[in-house]
Design an enzyme around this catalytic site. Sequence first.
Site, PDB file in Angstrom:
ATOM      1  N   GLN A 150      -5.226  -2.225   9.223  1.00  0.00           N
ATOM      2  CA  GLN A 150      -4.983  -3.517   8.576  1.00  0.00           C
ATOM      3  C   GLN A 150      -5.579  -4.646   9.418  1.00  0.00           C
ATOM      4  OE1 GLN A 150      -3.663  -3.924   5.485  1.00  0.00           O
ATOM      5  NE2 GLN A 150      -4.066  -6.103   5.662  1.00  0.00           N
ATOM      6  N   LYS A 177       0.844  -1.204   0.000  1.00  0.00           N
ATOM      7  CA  LYS A 177       0.000   0.000   0.000  1.00  0.00           C
ATOM      8  C   LYS A 177       0.875   1.249   0.000  1.00  0.00           C
ATOM      9  CE  LYS A 177      -3.765  -2.539   2.063  1.00  0.00           C
ATOM     10  NZ  LYS A 177      -4.459  -3.019   3.243  1.00  0.00           N
ATOM     11  N   ASP A 208     -11.531   1.811   3.304  1.00  0.00           N
ATOM     12  CA  ASP A 208     -11.801   0.386   3.086  1.00  0.00           C
ATOM     13  C   ASP A 208     -13.265   0.125   2.727  1.00  0.00           C
ATOM     14  OD1 ASP A 208      -9.714  -1.486   3.270  1.00  0.00           O
ATOM     15  OD2 ASP A 208      -9.573  -1.271   5.438  1.00  0.00           O
TER      16      ASP A 208
END
Length: 286
Positions: A97, A53, A120
């Site tokens: 995460q 990322k 997300d």
Amino acid sequence: MATIISGKELSAELKAEMARQVAEFPAEYGRVPHLAVILVGDNPASVSYVTGKAKAAAEVGIRNTTIRRPADIAEAELLALIAELNADAAVDGILVQLPLPKHIDENKVIAAIDKSKDVDGFHPLNVASLWQKQPCVLPCTPKGIMKMLERAGVEVAGKRAVVIGRSNIVGLPVAKLLLDANATVTIAHSRTANLAEVTRGAEILVVAIGRPKFVTADMVAEGAVVIDVGVNRDPESGKLCGDVDFAAVEPKASVLTPVPGGVGPMTITCLMENTIECFLAKAERR
Ligand code: GUN
């Protein structure tokens, strides 16, 4: 012989486009988008995703801050960190995460992220918006899958689509996006009876079950479009492999995605797109 959709190539194109877009932002908005990524612990897969990322953000010109915390961080401390990032006007996107250590309530953490910074698309309000067909941040993997289908010229409307897997991250939202694209959707899973019979009926098969080479040739119809979301270690070779037995399915499928280099890069690319979207939505609210 299947057409192989390279997520790596499509990602490179999309990232180059985004880099051109982001290069204009300092003149227009005074800064570039800023993505904050929180990594708890040192799970090797999570470390590798977070590194990917950061690399993609650098390519696109997005500012990335990775915040690492030990695996034994208290839940309250993690929630306080999120509150700080929510309040920080210089942060546009927040990603925690997953998975988190067992002592931390993942749902609580996801719900603590400001909906407008939820890159997300996991926040309950974003999920509700998706299911109500309202504007929302789309989860990255399902969004990437739809872009791959579009790139391959796959007509989704009217098709029988089968999704194997019912996770909040992939199975459920991709089923909804396929439904919104007017496919007739079946969600199958590890407890589905006669699974092979169900999957053989699929014109589009999305596989997100998390088992190496789970989908074999006998489970796939001739000419099916097969999207492999799996990231596994092949127990025999130790190499990275998908949920689909690529070599066996490739002669039967009309379109197939590889692992690695398929859905994975598209997930990260869509995260960059979501970060830009959150940045622009914030700029417009001013
Ligand atoms: N872990 C595995 N996939 C994802 C993802 O898309 N987002 C986050 N935050 N964690 C993950």
